[in-house]
Design a protein around this motif. Sequence first.
Motif, PDB file in Angstrom:
ATOM      1  N   LEU A   1      -2.069   6.338   3.304  1.00 43.80           N
ATOM      2  CA  LEU A   1      -1.479   5.110   2.782  1.00 43.80           C
ATOM      3  C   LEU A   1      -0.411   4.549   3.722  1.00 43.80           C
ATOM      4  O   LEU A   1      -0.280   3.327   3.861  1.00 43.80           O
ATOM      5  N   LYS A   2       0.333   5.435   4.381  1.00 45.41           N
ATOM      6  CA  LYS A   2       1.332   4.951   5.347  1.00 45.41           C
ATOM      7  C   LYS A   2       0.642   4.236   6.504  1.00 45.41           C
ATOM      8  O   LYS A   2       1.063   3.140   6.928  1.00 45.41           O
ATOM      9  N   ALA A   3      -0.430   4.843   7.000  1.00 44.63           N
ATOM     10  CA  ALA A   3      -1.166   4.205   8.093  1.00 44.63           C
ATOM     11  C   ALA A   3      -1.774   2.883   7.636  1.00 44.63           C
ATOM     12  O   ALA A   3      -1.776   1.897   8.381  1.00 44.63           O
ATOM     13  N   SER A   4      -2.276   2.857   6.391  1.00 45.62           N
ATOM     14  CA  SER A   4      -2.854   1.633   5.843  1.00 45.62           C
ATOM     15  C   SER A   4      -1.802   0.538   5.707  1.00 45.62           C
ATOM     16  O   SER A   4      -2.050  -0.634   6.020  1.00 45.62           O
TER      17      SER A   4
ATOM     18  N   PHE B   1      -8.901   5.760   4.104  1.00 47.71           N
ATOM     19  CA  PHE B   1      -9.310   6.345   2.824  1.00 47.71           C
ATOM     20  C   PHE B   1     -10.347   7.445   3.041  1.00 47.71           C
ATOM     21  O   PHE B   1     -10.298   8.501   2.405  1.00 47.71           O
ATOM     22  N   ALA B   2     -11.296   7.193   3.941  1.00 49.34           N
ATOM     23  CA  ALA B   2     -12.330   8.196   4.214  1.00 49.34           C
ATOM     24  C   ALA B   2     -11.724   9.461   4.812  1.00 49.34           C
ATOM     25  O   ALA B   2     -12.156  10.579   4.500  1.00 49.34           O
TER      26      ALA B   2
ATOM     27  N   LEU C   1       0.801  -1.228   0.000  1.00 50.45           N
ATOM     28  CA  LEU C   1       0.000   0.000   0.000  1.00 50.45           C
ATOM     29  C   LEU C   1       0.832   1.275   0.000  1.00 50.45           C
ATOM     30  O   LEU C   1       0.304   2.370  -0.209  1.00 50.45           O
ATOM     31  N   ASP C   2       2.136   1.153   0.205  1.00 51.76           N
ATOM     32  CA  ASP C   2       3.001   2.328   0.149  1.00 51.76           C
ATOM     33  C   ASP C   2       3.664   2.477  -1.228  1.00 51.76           C
ATOM     34  O   ASP C   2       4.625   3.228  -1.388  1.00 51.76           O
TER      35      ASP C   2
ATOM     36  N   SER D   1     -11.287  -7.474   8.292  1.00 56.46           N
ATOM     37  CA  SER D   1     -10.814  -6.543   9.320  1.00 56.46           C
ATOM     38  C   SER D   1      -9.850  -5.515   8.724  1.00 56.46           C
ATOM     39  O   SER D   1      -9.949  -4.306   9.014  1.00 56.46           O
ATOM     40  N   ILE D   2      -8.923  -5.975   7.893  1.00 57.20           N
ATOM     41  CA  ILE D   2      -7.952  -5.059   7.282  1.00 57.20           C
ATOM     42  C   ILE D   2      -8.667  -4.031   6.422  1.00 57.20           C
ATOM     43  O   ILE D   2      -8.409  -2.819   6.519  1.00 57.20           O
ATOM     44  N   GLY D   3      -9.576  -4.498   5.574  1.00 58.43           N
ATOM     45  CA  GLY D   3     -10.289  -3.585   4.681  1.00 58.43           C
ATOM     46  C   GLY D   3     -11.133  -2.569   5.431  1.00 58.43           C
ATOM     47  O   GLY D   3     -11.254  -1.416   5.012  1.00 58.43           O
ATOM     48  N   THR D   4     -11.713  -2.992   6.529  1.00 63.61           N
ATOM     49  CA  THR D   4     -12.515  -2.069   7.344  1.00 63.61           C
ATOM     50  C   THR D   4     -11.636  -0.948   7.897  1.00 63.61           C
ATOM     51  O   THR D   4     -12.013   0.232   7.865  1.00 63.61           O
TER      52      THR D   4
END
Length: 434
Positions: free
Chosen positions: A415-418, A401-402, A211-212, A392-395
């Motif tokens: 994205l870093k947090a994701s 993203f929101a 994701l990064d 869980s990851i997607g949630t």
Amino acid sequence: MRTLMTGLLAAVSMPALAETTLTIATVNNNDMVVMQRLSDTFEEAHPDIKLNWVVLEENTLRQRLTTDISTSGGQYDVMTIGLFEAPMWGERGWLSAFDTVPADYDLQDVFQSVRDGLSSGGKLFALPFYAESQMTFYRKDLMEKAGVTMPDQPTWKDIGEIGAKIHDPANGVYGVCLRGKPGWGENVGQVTPVANSYGARWFDMDWKAQLDSPQWKEALTTYVDLLKNYGPPGASSNGYNENLALFASGKCGIWVDATVSAGFLADPEQSTVIDKVGYTHPPVGKFEKGNHSLWSWALAVPASSKSQEAAKAFIYWATSKDYIELVAKDTGWATVPPGTRKSTYDNAEYTAAAPFAKLTLDMINTADMTDATQEKVPYAGISFVGIPEFQSIGTSVGQEFAAAIAGQKSVDDALKASQDLTVRAMSQAGYPKK
């Protein structure tokens, strides 16, 4: 007199026909609301079965069903699930398989790709209520007024350029509507095909999170900028139903979302734009591969249900050819549940009433859940990753993203947090698994 009294007493003491109550958990999408309304027909044909409906918002439904089935809670007899849950839950023994489908149901009429997506180990664990991919909906009248045309295969760059020309917030029209509402099936389910089309992937072949990557940054930046520049107020809270309502009421110029929406937008009882809607392919970034998803909202019976045969009887009814004809009589052929049966698409009445039918079928047939990324991946899925941990990851990623859409975080920070939370979750889950 004695004989008469004996007969009356015998009649009084006869047991009444046993009544079964089925609790049905479903999502609050329009087609399911129609199913609930028309279910009187089922109850009339099955006087010994009563239906108890639990109709929930998508995120809430998924949370409750996952909790109930993973703990064998037994609260529900019929669950509305999809291509993500059915194979995994079936493999774990949480669902009752459809091993002996009645011949008059005509299972071979149901598209093979949809059946395969709801199966595991050669067993079918759910029957599809409707199936969908994605398409671009646009207002033909606004395009004409602005002097622009929608390409047959638009790019996300095209969407931004056209959205800019038809964006008219002073008159309550917003150029582009997309899902911002957090959730693995809400904003993540829509952003992921965008990311695929920019060459991104969730994991590499060693299950390392990606994701990064520059590809994810380009995709999410594109998505966020469209909503910031041309989206409606509060876009970070808008999910499927909110955007459908906005488009149907004439407040969106372009909307990229589920093909099933086309039927709703063709219903004069619910849409103000029925003669103004154009339909075309979902946009691409740099690549066409993986740019449109495949999903089916389907009906399944949890193994914990004490009324499995009655539950299956309801599911056979709700996913049958007869049910499709019932909806056609009620609200018109354009509004029937799409994407599940060959016979629907062979029906001249349907194809005449639904100008979007061919495009819908093309999108469903060309969505490949096993080959949706430019670089190889160890998972199946287009809008999701087909592993239990993804829910869980997607949630959690959806919250990030929101936040970016709402302007509370930069795309880089989101994205870093994701990336960090995905790495942590996968490590805790023991990936890579042997």
